[in-house]
Design a protein around this motif. Sequence first.
Motif, PDB file in Angstrom:
ATOM      1  N   VAL A  69      63.050 -15.908 -35.304  1.00  0.00           N
ATOM      2  CA  VAL A  69      63.221 -15.218 -33.938  1.00  0.00           C
ATOM      3  C   VAL A  69      61.976 -15.608 -33.215  1.00  0.00           C
ATOM      4  N   GLY A  70      60.838 -15.631 -33.878  1.00  0.00           N
ATOM      5  CA  GLY A  70      59.405 -16.135 -33.360  1.00  0.00           C
ATOM      6  C   GLY A  70      59.402 -17.803 -33.294  1.00  0.00           C
ATOM      7  N   ALA A  71      59.888 -18.308 -33.883  1.00  0.00           N
ATOM      8  CA  ALA A  71      59.890 -19.740 -34.192  1.00  0.00           C
ATOM      9  C   ALA A  71      60.652 -20.365 -32.970  1.00  0.00           C
ATOM     10  N   ASN A  72      61.796 -19.754 -32.762  1.00  0.00           N
ATOM     11  CA  ASN A  72      62.659 -20.264 -31.433  1.00  0.00           C
ATOM     12  C   ASN A  72      61.906 -19.631 -30.102  1.00  0.00           C
ATOM     13  N   PHE A  73      61.666 -18.502 -30.026  1.00  0.00           N
ATOM     14  CA  PHE A  73      61.065 -18.118 -28.716  1.00  0.00           C
ATOM     15  C   PHE A  73      59.800 -18.483 -28.617  1.00  0.00           C
ATOM     16  N   TYR A  74      59.071 -18.578 -29.638  1.00  0.00           N
ATOM     17  CA  TYR A  74      57.661 -19.057 -29.252  1.00  0.00           C
ATOM     18  C   TYR A  74      57.413 -20.382 -28.875  1.00  0.00           C
ATOM     19  N   THR A  75      58.456 -21.191 -29.360  1.00  0.00           N
ATOM     20  CA  THR A  75      58.434 -22.634 -28.931  1.00  0.00           C
ATOM     21  C   THR A  75      59.105 -22.763 -27.280  1.00  0.00           C
ATOM     22  N   ILE A  76      59.720 -22.091 -27.025  1.00  0.00           N
ATOM     23  CA  ILE A  76      60.486 -22.103 -25.762  1.00  0.00           C
ATOM     24  C   ILE A  76      59.506 -21.502 -24.762  1.00  0.00           C
ATOM     25  N   PHE A  77      58.576 -20.397 -25.071  1.00  0.00           N
ATOM     26  CA  PHE A  77      57.783 -19.674 -24.077  1.00  0.00           C
ATOM     27  C   PHE A  77      56.441 -20.026 -24.161  1.00  0.00           C
ATOM     28  N   TYR A  78      55.732 -20.295 -25.339  1.00  0.00           N
ATOM     29  CA  TYR A  78      54.333 -20.460 -25.436  1.00  0.00           C
ATOM     30  C   TYR A  78      53.837 -22.151 -25.152  1.00  0.00           C
ATOM     31  N   GLY A  79      54.660 -22.716 -24.440  1.00  0.00           N
ATOM     32  CA  GLY A  79      54.523 -24.021 -23.827  1.00  0.00           C
ATOM     33  C   GLY A  79      54.044 -23.800 -22.574  1.00  0.00           C
ATOM     34  N   ALA A  80      54.553 -24.500 -21.642  1.00  0.00           N
ATOM     35  CA  ALA A  80      54.248 -24.568 -20.115  1.00  0.00           C
ATOM     36  C   ALA A  80      54.531 -23.102 -19.455  1.00  0.00           C
ATOM     37  N   PRO A  81      55.452 -22.382 -19.875  1.00  0.00           N
ATOM     38  CA  PRO A  81      55.730 -21.035 -19.237  1.00  0.00           C
ATOM     39  C   PRO A  81      54.529 -19.985 -19.646  1.00  0.00           C
ATOM     40  N   TYR A  82      53.728 -20.172 -20.963  1.00  0.00           N
ATOM     41  CA  TYR A  82      52.865 -19.361 -21.174  1.00  0.00           C
ATOM     42  C   TYR A  82      51.500 -19.689 -20.448  1.00  0.00           C
ATOM     43  N   LEU A  83      51.522 -20.818 -20.139  1.00  0.00           N
ATOM     44  CA  LEU A  83      50.076 -21.315 -19.281  1.00  0.00           C
ATOM     45  C   LEU A  83      50.099 -20.907 -17.875  1.00  0.00           C
ATOM     46  N   ALA A  84      51.359 -20.328 -17.284  1.00  0.00           N
ATOM     47  CA  ALA A  84      51.301 -19.520 -16.038  1.00  0.00           C
ATOM     48  C   ALA A  84      51.120 -18.327 -16.097  1.00  0.00           C
ATOM     49  N   CYS A  85      50.857 -17.801 -17.378  1.00  0.00           N
ATOM     50  CA  CYS A  85      50.648 -16.312 -17.517  1.00  0.00           C
ATOM     51  C   CYS A  85      49.727 -16.004 -18.790  1.00  0.00           C
ATOM     52  N   GLU A  86      48.644 -16.801 -18.724  1.00  0.00           N
ATOM     53  CA  GLU A  86      47.926 -16.801 -20.231  1.00  0.00           C
ATOM     54  C   GLU A  86      47.412 -15.426 -20.558  1.00  0.00           C
ATOM     55  N   ASN A  87      47.190 -14.467 -19.347  1.00  0.00           N
ATOM     56  CA  ASN A  87      46.537 -13.259 -19.755  1.00  0.00           C
ATOM     57  C   ASN A  87      47.471 -11.917 -19.860  1.00  0.00           C
ATOM     58  N   TYR A  88      48.826 -12.467 -20.090  1.00  0.00           N
ATOM     59  CA  TYR A  88      49.710 -11.473 -20.336  1.00  0.00           C
ATOM     60  C   TYR A  88      49.446 -10.265 -21.291  1.00  0.00           C
ATOM     61  N   VAL A  89      48.874 -10.653 -22.241  1.00  0.00           N
ATOM     62  CA  VAL A  89      48.900  -9.786 -23.308  1.00  0.00           C
ATOM     63  C   VAL A  89      47.811  -8.555 -22.890  1.00  0.00           C
ATOM     64  N   SER A  90      46.581  -9.012 -22.494  1.00  0.00           N
ATOM     65  CA  SER A  90      45.807  -7.950 -22.034  1.00  0.00           C
ATOM     66  C   SER A  90      46.368  -7.255 -20.785  1.00  0.00           C
ATOM     67  N   GLU A  91      46.929  -7.761 -19.843  1.00  0.00           N
ATOM     68  CA  GLU A  91      47.487  -7.074 -18.796  1.00  0.00           C
ATOM     69  C   GLU A  91      48.644  -6.317 -18.906  1.00  0.00           C
ATOM     70  N   MET A  92      49.493  -6.447 -20.038  1.00  0.00           N
ATOM     71  CA  MET A  92      50.676  -5.688 -20.498  1.00  0.00           C
ATOM     72  C   MET A  92      50.206  -4.368 -21.326  1.00  0.00           C
ATOM     73  N   VAL A  93      49.135  -4.676 -21.914  1.00  0.00           N
ATOM     74  CA  VAL A  93      48.564  -3.639 -23.099  1.00  0.00           C
ATOM     75  C   VAL A  93      47.882  -2.729 -22.066  1.00  0.00           C
ATOM     76  N   SER A  94      47.059  -3.038 -21.122  1.00  0.00           N
ATOM     77  CA  SER A  94      46.334  -2.235 -20.374  1.00  0.00           C
ATOM     78  C   SER A  94      47.254  -1.318 -19.275  1.00  0.00           C
ATOM     79  N   GLY A  95      48.659  -1.981 -19.291  1.00  0.00           N
ATOM     80  CA  GLY A  95      49.495  -1.348 -18.255  1.00  0.00           C
ATOM     81  C   GLY A  95      49.362  -1.912 -16.929  1.00  0.00           C
ATOM     82  N   GLU A  96      48.502  -2.706 -16.604  1.00  0.00           N
ATOM     83  CA  GLU A  96      48.366  -3.516 -15.367  1.00  0.00           C
ATOM     84  C   GLU A  96      49.561  -4.096 -14.615  1.00  0.00           C
TER      85      GLU A  96
END
Length: 417
Positions: free
Chosen positions: A190-217
């Motif tokens: 699951v991680g291998a497929n989705f990580y490949t798809i998301f963690y390239g260019a799509p991720y670069l548009a939201c690099e701080n999504y982890v802290s933002e989602m964990v904080s509830g922002e």
Amino acid sequence: MKRWYGILAGTAALTMAMGCAAGAEEGVSGELNIMHYIAEASKLEAFDDIVEGFEAEYPDIKVNAESTTLENYQDIIKLKISTGDAPDILFGSPKTYSNLIESGNIADLTDEALVGRIDAGILDNVKIDGKVYGVPQSVTANVVYYHKDIFEQLGLSVPTTYTEFIDTCKKLEEAGYVGCAAGYQDGISVGANFYTIFYGAPYLACENYVSEMVSGEKKAEDYPTLEKALTEWREIMEYQNEDQKTIDTNRAEQLFANKEAGMIIIGTWGLGPIKEYNPDGEYGAFMFPSEDTAEENAVPVAVGDVWMAVNDSPNHDAAIAFLDYMSRPEVNAQWCATTQEISALSGVSTDGLSEASQEVSALIASGQVANYDSVGAFSGQYYTTWGETLQDYALVEDMTVEDFCSELDNGFAAAGK
């Protein structure tokens, strides 16, 4: 922004640089307990080789290794720590297990001499609050592996845009092949497929999504590129094997190696097992093209095969000796040669890398990369919820992007209580 790794796996002879230890440190003895979730045969072989070499050099230290599945790993670690049965060394990235660092269970390695061997370009990946908590052996990249001979036979070119990628899947299926092999019965695939798809260019548009989602922002629906990646993943599933929901990563790797599928979306750690299933395969690697402009694509890269020392371990000296041993240039080079991965250490050259691994090195060297775990990663219950929601999306055919976002947001809200 895109981050460049100054790491290349060359083919030159390995130099014995960086002050390798000349022999066993006197007086170090006892039992060393290590816990991991390694499942790949080639990686298990590489680990066994390290244990064998270490015990030969340190005859007064007995290494005990315990393994479990990725899905159960965090729960078992928590149980062992709570019952006073913690191992001495843990497998995993500090950012993924930052909850253990925050609770004081992982040792600070910042002042250990071996840290100087880690490539400066990826030190941030194993740091929390400026301190080093892990020793990486390799750099992992998420790519698409393909059969060069099948592509040549069908007159296919390596796709450089998302539209071209889907068209390639269609042409492979028209020729009687599965477009992409997949098996979603384990979290690794699951991680291998989705990580490949998301963690390239799509991720670069939201690099701080982890802290933002964990904080509830922010919530999941606030990230258009996350929704875009989920939409692409769902479309790609249409060109994967029909039994994708009932088989695991190993079986998917076999399907690809046996040429039942033209491609497989996976991390570089998957190439070792694939080559074991079919050593004579003509494998190539390319960047997953999430975008419809080739120049906007990026290769997801991160540290792989990271090891952490448990704090206040009665076998701390033995643990440091083991981490020092595995990070010696010649030992690390052998690990990378066996696993077909790229070294995370500075100046290590690896003989015997396949053509596909060399192609991955070239992709990383191009600078068109996204170092997705240098900023932050989900940890603890957030990590569990993230993985479970991704697997639900893979296994539940009628689960929509909106359903995914709602389930993830609800899970994160519960994790934060």
